[in-house]
Design a protein around this motif. Structure first.
Motif, mmCIF file in Angstrom:
data_model
loop_
_atom_site.group_PDB
_atom_site.id
_atom_site.type_symbol
_atom_site.label_atom_id
_atom_site.label_comp_id
_atom_site.label_asym_id
_atom_site.label_seq_id
_atom_site.Cartn_x
_atom_site.Cartn_y
_atom_site.Cartn_z
ATOM 1 N N THR A 1 -19.392 15.828 24.006
ATOM 2 C CA THR A 1 -20.912 15.838 23.533
ATOM 3 C C THR A 1 -21.342 16.724 22.320
ATOM 4 O OG1 THR A 1 -20.829 18.145 24.649
ATOM 5 C CG2 THR A 1 -21.320 16.259 26.038
ATOM 6 N N SER A 2 -20.592 17.151 21.390
ATOM 7 C CA SER A 2 -20.959 17.486 20.225
ATOM 8 C C SER A 2 -21.201 16.495 19.355
ATOM 9 C CB SER A 2 -19.685 18.511 19.719
ATOM 10 O OG SER A 2 -18.410 17.697 19.639
ATOM 11 N N THR A 3 -20.584 15.222 19.725
ATOM 12 C CA THR A 3 -20.865 14.232 18.468
ATOM 13 C C THR A 3 -22.241 13.549 18.784
ATOM 14 O OG1 THR A 3 -19.860 12.542 19.954
ATOM 15 C CG2 THR A 3 -18.542 13.690 18.381
ATOM 16 N N MET A 4 -22.931 13.984 19.798
ATOM 17 C CA MET A 4 -24.196 13.342 20.082
ATOM 18 C C MET A 4 -25.301 14.186 19.253
ATOM 19 S SD MET A 4 -23.475 11.087 22.314
ATOM 20 C CE MET A 4 -21.876 10.935 21.791
ATOM 21 N N SER A 5 -25.133 15.258 18.881
ATOM 22 C CA SER A 5 -25.996 15.910 18.120
ATOM 23 C C SER A 5 -25.650 16.992 17.073
ATOM 24 C CB SER A 5 -27.094 16.748 19.322
ATOM 25 O OG SER A 5 -26.256 17.560 20.011
ATOM 26 N N THR A 6 -25.038 16.289 15.900
ATOM 27 C CA THR A 6 -24.468 17.297 14.888
ATOM 28 C C THR A 6 -25.291 18.165 14.224
ATOM 29 O OG1 THR A 6 -24.491 15.460 13.325
ATOM 30 C CG2 THR A 6 -22.404 15.675 14.828
ATOM 31 N N ASN A 7 -26.560 18.060 14.126
ATOM 32 C CA ASN A 7 -27.383 18.906 13.251
ATOM 33 C C ASN A 7 -28.133 19.835 14.122
ATOM 34 O OD1 ASN A 7 -28.958 16.852 14.405
ATOM 35 N ND2 ASN A 7 -30.415 16.763 12.555
ATOM 36 N N GLN B 1 -28.968 14.027 14.742
ATOM 37 C CA GLN B 1 -27.884 13.066 14.130
ATOM 38 C C GLN B 1 -26.589 12.926 15.144
ATOM 39 O OE1 GLN B 1 -27.392 14.833 10.416
ATOM 40 N NE2 GLN B 1 -29.338 14.132 9.549
ATOM 41 N N ASN B 2 -26.067 11.797 14.990
ATOM 42 C CA ASN B 2 -25.016 11.360 15.516
ATOM 43 C C ASN B 2 -23.931 11.428 14.850
ATOM 44 O OD1 ASN B 2 -23.154 9.226 16.928
ATOM 45 N ND2 ASN B 2 -24.148 9.634 18.506
ATOM 46 N N GLY B 3 -22.611 11.920 15.357
ATOM 47 C CA GLY B 3 -21.486 11.987 14.387
ATOM 48 C C GLY B 3 -20.800 10.710 14.057
ATOM 49 N N PHE B 4 -21.206 9.535 14.791
ATOM 50 C CA PHE B 4 -20.538 8.225 14.270
ATOM 51 C C PHE B 4 -21.655 7.704 13.326
ATOM 52 C CE2 PHE B 4 -18.766 9.602 18.253
ATOM 53 C CZ PHE B 4 -17.570 8.783 18.326
ATOM 54 N N GLU B 5 -22.679 8.215 12.953
ATOM 55 C CA GLU B 5 -23.450 7.847 11.776
ATOM 56 C C GLU B 5 -22.999 7.943 10.458
ATOM 57 O OE1 GLU B 5 -27.582 8.000 14.397
ATOM 58 O OE2 GLU B 5 -27.010 9.709 12.888
ATOM 59 N N HIS B 6 -22.611 6.887 9.583
ATOM 60 C CA HIS B 6 -22.350 7.218 8.189
ATOM 61 C C HIS B 6 -23.169 7.509 7.272
ATOM 62 C CE1 HIS B 6 -17.814 4.812 8.873
ATOM 63 N NE2 HIS B 6 -18.799 4.693 10.055
ATOM 64 N N PHE C 1 -32.412 -5.951 20.489
ATOM 65 C CA PHE C 1 -31.056 -5.167 20.823
ATOM 66 C C PHE C 1 -30.960 -4.284 19.602
ATOM 67 C CE2 PHE C 1 -26.422 -4.805 20.867
ATOM 68 C CZ PHE C 1 -26.163 -4.526 22.370
ATOM 69 N N ALA C 2 -30.900 -3.066 19.805
ATOM 70 C CA ALA C 2 -30.748 -2.171 18.698
ATOM 71 C C ALA C 2 -29.335 -1.761 18.222
ATOM 72 C CB ALA C 2 -31.723 -0.837 18.917
ATOM 73 N N GLY C 3 -28.114 -2.400 18.768
ATOM 74 C CA GLY C 3 -26.969 -1.922 18.517
ATOM 75 C C GLY C 3 -26.940 -0.304 18.764
ATOM 76 N N ASP C 4 -26.360 0.301 17.592
ATOM 77 C CA ASP C 4 -26.190 1.742 17.843
ATOM 78 C C ASP C 4 -27.212 2.691 16.850
ATOM 79 O OD1 ASP C 4 -23.948 1.070 18.940
ATOM 80 O OD2 ASP C 4 -22.334 2.341 17.813
ATOM 81 N N ALA C 5 -28.327 2.010 16.653
ATOM 82 C CA ALA C 5 -29.339 2.687 15.910
ATOM 83 C C ALA C 5 -30.130 3.678 17.049
ATOM 84 C CB ALA C 5 -30.432 1.530 15.556
ATOM 85 N N ILE C 6 -30.013 3.542 18.336
ATOM 86 C CA ILE C 6 -30.671 4.398 19.057
ATOM 87 C C ILE C 6 -29.737 5.050 20.302
ATOM 88 C CG2 ILE C 6 -32.383 4.455 21.145
ATOM 89 C CD1 ILE C 6 -34.126 2.417 19.243
ATOM 90 N N PHE C 7 -29.507 6.023 20.539
ATOM 91 C CA PHE C 7 -28.627 6.672 21.683
ATOM 92 C C PHE C 7 -29.754 7.306 22.350
ATOM 93 C CE2 PHE C 7 -26.512 6.737 17.631
ATOM 94 C CZ PHE C 7 -25.475 6.229 17.799
ATOM 95 N N GLU C 8 -29.347 7.562 23.613
ATOM 96 C CA GLU C 8 -30.135 8.185 24.840
ATOM 97 C C GLU C 8 -30.712 9.516 24.405
ATOM 98 O OE1 GLU C 8 -29.667 8.148 29.064
ATOM 99 O OE2 GLU C 8 -27.983 6.406 28.926
ATOM 100 N N VAL C 9 -30.108 10.377 23.520
ATOM 101 C CA VAL C 9 -30.736 11.578 23.177
ATOM 102 C C VAL C 9 -31.915 11.212 22.312
ATOM 103 C CG1 VAL C 9 -29.034 12.254 21.510
ATOM 104 C CG2 VAL C 9 -30.186 14.033 22.640
ATOM 105 N N GLY C 10 -31.831 10.186 21.663
ATOM 106 C CA GLY C 10 -32.672 9.890 20.590
ATOM 107 C C GLY C 10 -34.182 9.493 20.789
#
Length: 310
Positions: free
Chosen positions: A49-55, A253-258, A237-246
């Motif tokens: 879950t830590s990767t879902m909100s790193t900031n 921020q998401n840990g998989f975002e470059h 279709f937003a790909g990985d631009a949007i996650f549920e917590v978003g």
């Protein structure tokens, strides 16, 4: 007192039909004007879950997961792909995670579910890759898949994405240690396997009538979304631009975002547009089938899932 939480396990059953093992539905279709769109579940990716909100603080993160009756340590992350038919063109958007990842045993179902739906892989004329993370290109890397596709299948990937994966930068990501090497390996294999089929584009490309891909960046430098527009109706279709917590916290921020700062700006822009226009939205990591509308909710947004038509 901490709320009781759980991650719901998949249900399997054989209810009288030979070969039927899945009780949970795995595909859902909508029509956007004259264009057919089918969302297909590739399965579930269990992630910290830590990767879902790193900031944000652990307390803030726990509050959100508690409010969803979810565990605080591991999160079952949905993984969806899409299939679009426009005229004579059949377009696959992303391909799932594929196989070979021992920690993702509950995903990699895309090819099986396409075939169980009666979709001949050779009928696919185009593939759009929103970005080259392993859970989006991995399904194409599975042994035997390439031979089932038509030799002239067109695979649309943004030029910025192809360039990025020649020497990817993970300096701003916060991923589990095993993930970056797996991402590099999957992207390299995809590029090698399909180099003759990849059609690079700069900012936008029309894949078929009413179906186009456009670069947003953020999640990866060449990340794109796919817009379906027909007869005044629209779905993105937003790909990985949007996650549920978003939806609740688009600035998280998401840990998989470059590039997490840019990714947050992209997310807010997409959600704002959907809220203002009433267009449908779908995404790779929003709970299946992930199709719904977006409404304003204070400083954030609210996802309003479609009512299922049976």
């Amino acid at each position: 007192m901490t709320k009781a939480t759980r991650n719901v396990q998949p249900v399997t059953a054989n209810l009288g039909k030979a070969g039927s093992v899945e009780l949970v539905p795995s595909r859902y279709a909508v029509r956007v004007g004259d264009v057919d769109v089918v969302l297909i579940s590739d399965g579930i990716l269990p992630l910290p879950t830590s990767t879902m909100s790193t900031n944000v603080s652990e307390a803030d993160r726990n509050e959100w997961f508690d409010g969803r009756f979810l565990q605080r340590d591991m999160f079952d992350w949905a993984l969806n792909i899409a299939l679009v038919r426009s005229g004579e063109r059949l377009i696959l958007i992303d391909s799932g995670v594929g196989d070979g990842f021992e920690y993702f045993t509950r995903a990699g179902r895309s090819v099986m579910r396409l075939e169980s739906a009666g979709i001949d892989l050779a009928a696919i004329t185009d593939i759009v890759i929103t970005h080259m993370h392993m859970d989006h290109v991995g399904g194409l890397n599975v042994d035997g898949v390439k031979s089932k596709l038509r030799p002239d299948v067109r695979i649309h990937v943004s030029a910025a994405e192809v360039e990025f994966w020649k020497s990817p930068d993970f300096s701003k990501t916060v991923m589990p240690e095993a993930v970056p090497p797996a991402l590099r390996k999957a992207a390299a294999k995809f590029t090698e396997l399909y180099s003759e089929n990849i059609m690079q584009f700069d900012q936008t490309v029309e894949v078929a009538t009413g179906v186009s891909a456009r670069v947003t960046g953020g999640h990866t430098p060449g990340h794109c979304v796919v817009d379906v527009a027909s007869n005044g109706e629209k779905l993105t279709f937003a790909g990985d631009a949007i996650f549920e917590v978003g939806f609740d916290h688009p600035e998280w921020q998401n840990g998989f975002e470059h590039d997490p700062d840019v990714a947050a700006d992209v997310r807010i822009a997409l959600l704002t547009d959907a809220a203002e226009t009433g267009a449908l939205l779908a995404a790779a990591h929003v709970a299946f089938p992930s199709i719904g509308h977006v409404a304003r909710n204070g400083k954030g947004f609210r996802f309003v899932p479609v009512q299922w038509d049976y």
